[in-house]
Write a protein that holds these residues in place. Structure first.
Motif, mmCIF file in Angstrom:
data_model
loop_
_atom_site.group_PDB
_atom_site.id
_atom_site.type_symbol
_atom_site.label_atom_id
_atom_site.label_comp_id
_atom_site.label_asym_id
_atom_site.label_seq_id
_atom_site.Cartn_x
_atom_site.Cartn_y
_atom_site.Cartn_z
ATOM 1 N N THR A 1 0.832 -1.209 0.000
ATOM 2 C CA THR A 1 0.000 0.000 0.000
ATOM 3 C C THR A 1 0.863 1.253 0.000
ATOM 4 N N LEU B 1 0.357 9.928 -0.572
ATOM 5 C CA LEU B 1 0.797 10.045 0.821
ATOM 6 C C LEU B 1 1.858 11.128 0.969
ATOM 7 N N VAL C 1 -7.768 9.791 9.251
ATOM 8 C CA VAL C 1 -8.120 9.269 7.930
ATOM 9 C C VAL C 1 -6.893 8.649 7.262
ATOM 10 N N VAL C 2 -5.755 9.325 7.354
ATOM 11 C CA VAL C 2 -4.531 8.797 6.748
ATOM 12 C C VAL C 2 -4.120 7.499 7.436
ATOM 13 N N SER D 1 -6.497 4.565 6.724
ATOM 14 C CA SER D 1 -6.491 4.079 5.353
ATOM 15 C C SER D 1 -5.625 2.831 5.207
ATOM 16 N N PHE D 2 -4.808 2.561 6.209
ATOM 17 C CA PHE D 2 -3.991 1.349 6.201
ATOM 18 C C PHE D 2 -4.683 0.184 6.900
#
Length: 72
Positions: free
Chosen positions: A19, A27, A48-49, A52-53
């Motif tokens: 990812t 990113l 949120v960042v 996202s993983f």
């Protein structure tokens, strides 16, 4: 640490690594927005960042566990 746990951890780590490689440009462009911290929406953007993983991590862990069970 048993075999299934090792497979889950390695599958999740591999998925997060893939990812990071695939989404390195978005990113990297988010980096200046994350630092310096501040503003009313900063914490939400950080979450949120980071979240996202979560999906790639779960999928990688599930695939790792499936491989561990198949190999048993």
């Amino acid at each position: 640490m048993n075999r299934r746990t090792r497979y889950r951890l390695s599958g999740g780590a591999l998925a997060v690594l893939v990812t990071l490689v695939l989404f390195r440009e978005p990113l990297a462009s988010a980096g200046p927005l994350l630092w310096p911290p501040g503003g009313p929406r900063w914490a939400t953007f950080v979450l949120v960042v980071l979240l996202s993983f979560a999906v790639p991590l779960m999928v990688g862990a599930a695939l790792g566990e499936a491989l561990a069970e198949r190999g048993s």
